[in-house]
Design a protein around this motif. Structure first.
Motif, PDB file in Angstrom:
ATOM      1  N   GLY A 156      -8.597 -81.536  13.613  1.00 62.05           N
ATOM      2  CA  GLY A 156      -9.284 -82.720  14.085  1.00 62.05           C
ATOM      3  C   GLY A 156     -10.791 -82.693  13.932  1.00 62.05           C
ATOM      4  O   GLY A 156     -11.469 -83.620  14.377  1.00 62.05           O
ATOM      5  N   LYS A 157     -11.316 -81.661  13.310  1.00 63.85           N
ATOM      6  CA  LYS A 157     -12.763 -81.539  13.138  1.00 63.85           C
ATOM      7  C   LYS A 157     -13.124 -81.483  11.657  1.00 63.85           C
ATOM      8  O   LYS A 157     -12.292 -81.178  10.809  1.00 63.85           O
ATOM      9  N   GLU A 158     -14.394 -81.740  11.377  1.00 59.95           N
ATOM     10  CA  GLU A 158     -14.873 -81.635  10.011  1.00 59.95           C
ATOM     11  C   GLU A 158     -15.071 -80.169   9.628  1.00 59.95           C
ATOM     12  O   GLU A 158     -15.254 -79.305  10.481  1.00 59.95           O
ATOM     13  N   ARG A 159     -15.057 -79.935   8.320  1.00 58.18           N
ATOM     14  CA  ARG A 159     -15.326 -78.588   7.830  1.00 58.18           C
ATOM     15  C   ARG A 159     -16.790 -78.252   8.103  1.00 58.18           C
ATOM     16  O   ARG A 159     -17.676 -79.055   7.830  1.00 58.18           O
ATOM     17  N   GLU A 160     -17.009 -77.047   8.640  1.00 60.94           N
ATOM     18  CA  GLU A 160     -18.361 -76.651   8.996  1.00 60.94           C
ATOM     19  C   GLU A 160     -18.765 -75.335   8.349  1.00 60.94           C
ATOM     20  O   GLU A 160     -17.930 -74.469   8.085  1.00 60.94           O
ATOM     21  N   PHE A 161     -20.058 -75.211   8.123  1.00 59.38           N
ATOM     22  CA  PHE A 161     -20.632 -74.004   7.545  1.00 59.38           C
ATOM     23  C   PHE A 161     -20.539 -72.847   8.527  1.00 59.38           C
ATOM     24  O   PHE A 161     -20.757 -73.020   9.734  1.00 59.38           O
ATOM     25  N   VAL A 162     -20.246 -71.660   8.008  1.00 60.00           N
ATOM     26  CA  VAL A 162     -20.211 -70.453   8.821  1.00 60.00           C
ATOM     27  C   VAL A 162     -21.277 -69.459   8.348  1.00 60.00           C
ATOM     28  O   VAL A 162     -22.104 -69.010   9.142  1.00 60.00           O
ATOM     29  N   ALA A 163     -21.237 -69.122   7.053  1.00 59.86           N
ATOM     30  CA  ALA A 163     -22.166 -68.123   6.531  1.00 59.86           C
ATOM     31  C   ALA A 163     -22.286 -68.266   5.027  1.00 59.86           C
ATOM     32  O   ALA A 163     -21.391 -68.803   4.375  1.00 59.86           O
ATOM     33  N   ALA A 164     -23.399 -67.790   4.479  1.00 66.70           N
ATOM     34  CA  ALA A 164     -23.595 -67.806   3.035  1.00 66.70           C
ATOM     35  C   ALA A 164     -24.384 -66.582   2.616  1.00 66.70           C
ATOM     36  O   ALA A 164     -25.132 -66.006   3.417  1.00 66.70           O
ATOM     37  N   ILE A 165     -24.209 -66.206   1.345  1.00 68.64           N
ATOM     38  CA  ILE A 165     -24.911 -65.049   0.808  1.00 68.64           C
ATOM     39  C   ILE A 165     -25.418 -65.392  -0.579  1.00 68.64           C
ATOM     40  O   ILE A 165     -24.729 -66.047  -1.369  1.00 68.64           O
ATOM     41  N   SER A 166     -26.624 -64.957  -0.895  1.00 71.23           N
ATOM     42  CA  SER A 166     -27.231 -65.280  -2.177  1.00 71.23           C
ATOM     43  C   SER A 166     -26.544 -64.524  -3.311  1.00 71.23           C
ATOM     44  O   SER A 166     -25.741 -63.614  -3.087  1.00 71.23           O
ATOM     45  N   GLN A 167     -26.892 -64.900  -4.513  1.00 73.45           N
ATOM     46  CA  GLN A 167     -26.315 -64.277  -5.706  1.00 73.45           C
ATOM     47  C   GLN A 167     -26.487 -62.768  -5.675  1.00 73.45           C
ATOM     48  O   GLN A 167     -25.565 -62.016  -5.982  1.00 73.45           O
ATOM     49  N   SER A 168     -27.653 -62.301  -5.308  1.00 73.54           N
ATOM     50  CA  SER A 168     -27.937 -60.858  -5.314  1.00 73.54           C
ATOM     51  C   SER A 168     -27.417 -60.159  -4.076  1.00 73.54           C
ATOM     52  O   SER A 168     -27.293 -58.935  -4.050  1.00 73.54           O
TER      53      SER A 168
END
Length: 127
Positions: free
Chosen positions: A43-55
């Protein structure tokens, strides 16, 4: 084209830990894009949790998981990880791995910045 496959989800009690993995195949993603984890509860929208750069030198987290979750990547294995500690019932969701377009190395926290998505893995935290 790139294919992302998540694994490591499951049922855990509050306070417990899980480690999610995202294995990539197809494009040589290991050297060419930032990666992210998102989640979607019923019932909720997809939300951001974490991200990591290319390197791997830069990471970003949603405020609610800071200090509990850690994102990392092993470019030699074309795999991204999400270590989740001190899990809470509100962390319950389907967790998705995502990749940005080729050459986009910076982390982003919006769904639209990611071109490739895995099928998701269920994480359920019981109280």
């Amino acid at each position: 084209q790139v294919h992302l496959v998540e694994s490591g989800g499951g049922l855990v009690q509050a306070g417990g830990s899980l480690r999610l993995s995202c294995a990539a195949s197809g494009r040589t993603f290991s050297i060419d894009a930032a990666m992210g984890w998102f989640r979607q509860a019923p019932g909720k929208e997809r939300e951001f949790v974490a991200a990591i750069s290319q390197s791997g030198g830069s990471t970003d987290y949603v405020e609610s998981v800071k200090g509990r979750f850690t994102i990392s990547r092993d470019n030699a294995k074309d795999t991204v990880y999400l270590q989740m500690n001190s899990l809470k019932p509100e962390d319950t969701a389907v967790y998705y791995c995502a990749a940005r377009p080729p050459g986009y190395s910076a982390t982003k926290d919006t769904v639209g910045e990611y071109d490739y998505w895995g099928q998701g893995t269920q994480v359920t935290v019981s109280s």
